[in-house]
Design a protein around this motif. Structure first.
Motif: not given
Length: 134
Positions: A40-48
């Motif tokens: 749920l949260l990881r996609p909120m951080y667009p940087e690889e």
């Protein structure tokens, strides 16, 4: 011997009381270990690489709690709600964020009064970022 009147020495900041930069780096690193695997949260951080986000949160928290003002010097006013506006932050994201932050706070093993103060802020901050109805 010179006696210093009680109450004239500056009190330590929260930042100093918890151990300074090292403690905030441990906190945020542990938090992002949880975020890295959270669907749920990881996609909120667009940087690889989560490294830049981790550094921003470290600098913000250090400044907020009385440490160096590096965050504002590099990024200006925090404007947290504005910076989070592009992302859907609903109750589920709030809960996931707090779950990972709870793990990170617990790992610090702070004195109870310091842990309580930190956790109160984290729950307030998480609630204030909600921008979408459930």
């Amino acid at each position: 011997m010179i006696e210093i009147p009680r109450g004239t020495l500056p009190e330590q900041t929260f930042y100093e009381q918890v151990g300074g930069e090292k403690t905030f780096r441990r906190l945020v690193h542990r938090f992002y270990q949880g975020v890295a695997g959270d669907p749920l949260l990881r996609p909120m951080y667009p940087e690889e690489d989560l490294g830049p986000a981790e550094e921003r949160l470290v600098l913000f928290l250090m400044q907020y709690w009385g440490g160096p003002r590096t965050y504002s010097e590099n990024r200006g006013h925090p404007r947290l709600r504005m910076r989070h506006a592009p992302f859907v932050v609903d109750r589920a994201a709030h809960d996931a964020w707090l779950r990972h932050m709870r793990d990170a706070v617990d790992e610090l093993a702070l004195a109870p009064e310091l842990e309580h103060q930190l956790w109160n802020y984290m729950t307030y901050a998480a609630a204030s970022m909600i921008n979408t109805a459930d």
